[in-house]
Write a protein that holds these residues in place. Structure first.
Motif, PDB file in Angstrom:
ATOM      1  N   UNK B 275       0.913  -1.275   0.098  1.00  0.00           N
ATOM      2  CA  UNK B 275      -0.094  -0.103  -0.008  1.00  0.00           C
ATOM      3  C   UNK B 275       0.716   1.347  -0.159  1.00  0.00           C
ATOM      4  N   UNK B 276       1.930   1.220   0.956  1.00  0.00           N
ATOM      5  CA  UNK B 276       2.859   2.374   0.905  1.00  0.00           C
ATOM      6  C   UNK B 276       3.376   2.620  -0.498  1.00  0.00           C
ATOM      7  N   UNK B 277       3.822   1.539  -1.232  1.00  0.00           N
ATOM      8  CA  UNK B 277       4.522   1.855  -2.407  1.00  0.00           C
ATOM      9  C   UNK B 277       3.293   2.139  -3.447  1.00  0.00           C
ATOM     10  N   UNK B 278       2.051   1.702  -3.292  1.00  0.00           N
ATOM     11  CA  UNK B 278       1.128   2.366  -4.168  1.00  0.00           C
ATOM     12  C   UNK B 278       0.993   4.049  -3.980  1.00  0.00           C
ATOM     13  N   UNK B 279       0.783   4.376  -2.665  1.00  0.00           N
ATOM     14  CA  UNK B 279       0.578   5.685  -2.377  1.00  0.00           C
ATOM     15  C   UNK B 279       1.759   6.406  -2.914  1.00  0.00           C
ATOM     16  N   UNK B 280       2.942   5.821  -2.818  1.00  0.00           N
ATOM     17  CA  UNK B 280       4.293   6.727  -3.037  1.00  0.00           C
ATOM     18  C   UNK B 280       4.242   6.927  -4.603  1.00  0.00           C
ATOM     19  N   UNK B 281       4.212   5.865  -5.382  1.00  0.00           N
ATOM     20  CA  UNK B 281       4.280   6.000  -6.838  1.00  0.00           C
ATOM     21  C   UNK B 281       3.024   6.560  -7.570  1.00  0.00           C
ATOM     22  N   UNK B 282       1.763   5.857  -7.409  1.00  0.00           N
ATOM     23  CA  UNK B 282       0.749   6.503  -8.015  1.00  0.00           C
ATOM     24  C   UNK B 282       0.344   7.609  -7.297  1.00  0.00           C
ATOM     25  N   UNK B 283       0.372   7.809  -6.061  1.00  0.00           N
ATOM     26  CA  UNK B 283      -0.108   9.104  -5.531  1.00  0.00           C
ATOM     27  C   UNK B 283       0.807  10.082  -5.582  1.00  0.00           C
ATOM     28  N   UNK B 284       2.037   9.855  -5.496  1.00  0.00           N
ATOM     29  CA  UNK B 284       2.959  11.019  -5.504  1.00  0.00           C
ATOM     30  C   UNK B 284       3.569  11.182  -7.098  1.00  0.00           C
ATOM     31  N   UNK B 285       3.965  10.072  -7.567  1.00  0.00           N
ATOM     32  CA  UNK B 285       4.796  10.378  -8.684  1.00  0.00           C
ATOM     33  C   UNK B 285       4.152  10.601  -9.818  1.00  0.00           C
ATOM     34  N   UNK B 286       2.974   9.721 -10.125  1.00  0.00           N
ATOM     35  CA  UNK B 286       2.204   9.586 -11.273  1.00  0.00           C
ATOM     36  C   UNK B 286       0.503  10.163 -10.916  1.00  0.00           C
ATOM     37  N   UNK B 287       0.310  11.447 -10.366  1.00  0.00           N
ATOM     38  CA  UNK B 287      -0.951  11.792  -9.748  1.00  0.00           C
ATOM     39  C   UNK B 287      -1.951  11.661 -11.393  1.00  0.00           C
ATOM     40  N   UNK B 288      -1.606  12.170 -12.401  1.00  0.00           N
ATOM     41  CA  UNK B 288      -2.350  12.144 -13.518  1.00  0.00           C
ATOM     42  C   UNK B 288      -2.978  10.672 -14.007  1.00  0.00           C
TER      43      UNK B 288
END
Lengths: 139, 522
Positions: B275-288
């Motif tokens: 979940x952390x990795x999802x939040x970091x990569x999808x949430x922070x790096x690729x929000x669009x």
């Protein structure tokens, strides 16, 4: 594999390979080599000795349990990075000293300590697996 | 070698030249500490009596370190240390923002409890197999994953925690454990390989692996590079790690086989790293790209939570039921990710921390219950309330907390998520969260009634009545329950922390500035 020829040669071959592995380890910083490849050479040396003379002989020869050897290596490698706290630089920064021994300048570094740690981790882990497999063969 | 001659090049072009404050060492210290202690424990692996005496205080120190790190991040914002002094993006950065620090502190508390619980749960043979070394080394992997600011390094920490988890899973090498271990290992290796493939692809597109650098470059590349493909690969890989539907089947197949304390640790921590990795990569790096995928994520989330809890309702083995509840909780967190608003992400972060504590504690409680004579089979359990009122009460608190009933820690993140869903008009997602809460209540109510309230069925009760309450295990359980209750009755600080962490994810400028201080100020 326990032929007379192999058994006579294996100790010499093993000592030569271990010596060579240390040579590869020490030349590693600026030239091809280093802790990982050196460790692999040493581990295969131990494996050859094990094939020729039996696992018990290898365990006697290395005295410590292979897992303990790799634990010491892990400890050394992690500690090598901690040295940089005293120099006020980030973790794992390479630190060098150049002591002079008999008129020859030696380049010693925390990188070397790290590399020796990697060497021990690889020797310990790989020979632990190899010895385990060789023991399994006998059953 | 011209060793002592003056450097011919300008070192400030390759090195971080600024001084390192002593407090910044907190970024590297927890991971290094775990590795050092782990190495010492491996050396002592035959000495089973000394191991807990070293490991438990060491985990205590780890809790203090990570709490200090949270305090440091709250006071000074995101902190970065780049290993080997190389300038980022070439050096590997450890970048800790509020999200990483908060998760790291919660995970450390859970690990300390597991260490204490392990004293009673793991016998001499389990310790000789290396329970304590693996416990400390898996923490190195988990904390490394929470703290690193480099995607490939994140992969490496995943490997570290996977290898340790294989060791923990087959502690004792029993037949059922090896069976569960193979399923777990195989499916996790597929997920890790997907992660590696995606990372290779990302490196090909971006030419960098540093997360802050990626966050900056993503907006430039968005028009030309196939980022959607990349993000979908990451979503699949991490959804597998987090055990989201339809790639969740490895979890119920393996989580009931190892020692109880290992199940507890895995249920609490491992899926949350996904979940952390999802939040970091999808949430922070690729929000669009996350925005474009939000409907898919929302459907996956709703299915995961509903099917997870339905699976739990059907189980007879209590440990299996808890495994399905873990999956159901993953669905709730993914709902927050699907929403992507500050409130949604904050809800997911709060729920993840709640779930780390409560799921671990639930396994502890069930383990103590089984030790007192209840066993894990619902058909044969009974009479636990009569045997120990204290354990029954603590378990009830956890049951209510996992169902999201007041006044415990499960309530607030669910409120935040339901409100966030209604704000964007996703009434069905809010409905799924509420229905899941109801079904969870029924599931845990069924376990409570059968195993705790029902009188002990005949012969089983008498023999076990004399079993004394394991003190260490009860202390570990009570500690985690206290955390859950504290977060339930006094939620404002946690909520504020989660909201700040979510803001940091949505606006990574502070994160980027921490890694590249010079560029941001130009």
């Amino acid at each position: 594999m326990r032929t007379l020829i192999f058994r006579s040669i294996a100790p010499f071959l093993t000592s030569l390979m271990v010596l060579f592995s240390i040579f590869v380890l020490l030349r590693g910083h600026n030239e091809p080599g280093g802790g990982f490849i050196g460790g692999l050479i040493a581990a295969s040396a131990l494996a050859i000795y094990g094939i020729a003379c039996g696992v018990a002989a290898v365990r006697r020869a290395i005295h410590f349990h292979p897992m303990a050897i790799s634990a010491v290596g892990l400890f050394m490698a992690a500690l090598a990075g901690v040295l940089s706290v005293f120099a006020g630089v980030p973790y794992m920064t390479g630190l060098w000293i150049y002591p002079s021994l008999f008129g020859v300048e030696l380049a010693l570094s925390s990188v070397l300590v790290f590399d020796v740690g990697v060497y021990l981790v690889v020797v310990g882990a790989i020979s632990s697996i190899a010895l385990g497999l060789e023991e399994g063969d006998r059953d | 070698m011209a060793s002592q001659s003056a450097p011919l090049v300008d070192l400030s072009a390759v090195y971080v030249t600024g001084p390192v404050a002593a407090a910044d060492w907190l970024v590297a210290a927890p991971v290094v500490w775990c590795i050092l202690v782990g190495a010492v424990l491996v050396m002592l692996r035959k000495n089973t009596r000394v191991q807990p005496l070293i490991a438990i205080p060491a985990l205590g120190v780890l809790v203090l370190m990570t709490l200090a790190l949270v305090w440091h991040v709250i006071a000074n914002g995101t902190v970065t240390m780049t290993m080997g002094r190389w300038l980022p993006p070439f050096g590997i950065s450890f970048t800790v923002d509020l999200l990483g620090a908060f998760f790291a502190a919660t995970a450390s508390c859970v690990a300390l409890a597991a260490g204490i619980y392990g004293r009673t749960d793991v016998d001499d043979s389990g310790r000789r197999y290396g329970f304590y070394p693996f416990l400390v080394l898996i923490m190195a992997g988990i904390l490394g994953a929470f703290m690193t600011g480099d995607i490939f390094n994140l992969y490496v920490w995943f490997e570290v925690l996977l290898i340790s988890s294989f060791g923990l899973l087959v502690l004792g090498s029993e037949r059922a454990q090896l069976d569960g271990g193979v399923k777990y290992a195989f499916l996790n290796l597929i997920a890790t390989t997907l992660f590696l493939v995606a990372t290779g692809y990302l490196y090909g597109l971006f030419g960098t692996l540093n997360m802050a650098d990626i966050a900056v470059k993503a907006s430039e590349l968005r028009g030309t590079a196939p980022l959607m493909t990349l993000v979908t690969l990451y979503l699949l890989a991490f959804a597998m790690k987090a055990a989201a539907f339809p790639v969740n089947f490895w979890l119920p197949a393996s989580y009931h086989t190892p020692r109880l304390v290992v199940s507890a640790l895995f249920a609490g921590l491992l899926t949350k790293v996904g979940i952390y990795a999802l939040l970091r990569i999808l949430g922070m790096l690729f929000p669009f790209e996350r925005e474009a995928l939000s409907l898919v994520i929302a459907i996956v989330a709703a299915l995961t939570m509903i099917l997870g809890v339905v699976g739990a309702l059907a189980q007879n083995d209590i440990r299996r039921a808890l495994g399905f509840l873990v999956i159901s909780g993953i669905g709730v967190m993914m709902a927050g990710l699907a929403l992507g608003s500050p409130a949604g992400l904050a809800g997911a972060i709060f729920y993840a921390a709640h779930s780390m504590v409560v799921m671990t504690a639930l396994y502890f409680a069930v383990g103590i219950g089984a030790r007192l004579g209840g066993g894990f089979e619902l058909t044969r359990a009974g009479g636990l309330y009569a045997r120990s009122g204290l354990i029954a009460a603590l378990t009830l608190v956890l049951f209510l907390s996992v169902a999201g009933l007041p006044p415990f820690s499960g309530l607030w993140p669910k409120i935040m998520l339901v409100k966030a869903s209604l704000d964007v008009g996703a009434w069905w997602l809010a409905g799924a969260i509420l229905v899941t809460g109801l079904l969870t209540t029924i599931t845990v109510g069924r376990i409570w009634v059968l195993a705790y309230w029902r009188p002990a069925p005949g012969e089983a009760g008498e023999a076990a009545a004399a079993t004394p309450l394991p003190v260490g295990a009860t202390v570990a359980l009570a500690g985690l329950v206290a955390l859950s209750v504290a977060a339930g009755v006094w939620p404002e600080p946690v909520m504020a922390l989660a909201q700040d962490a979510a803001r940091g994810l949505l606006d990574p400028s502070a994160y980027v500035q921490s890694v590249f201080p010079a560029e941001a100020s130009q």
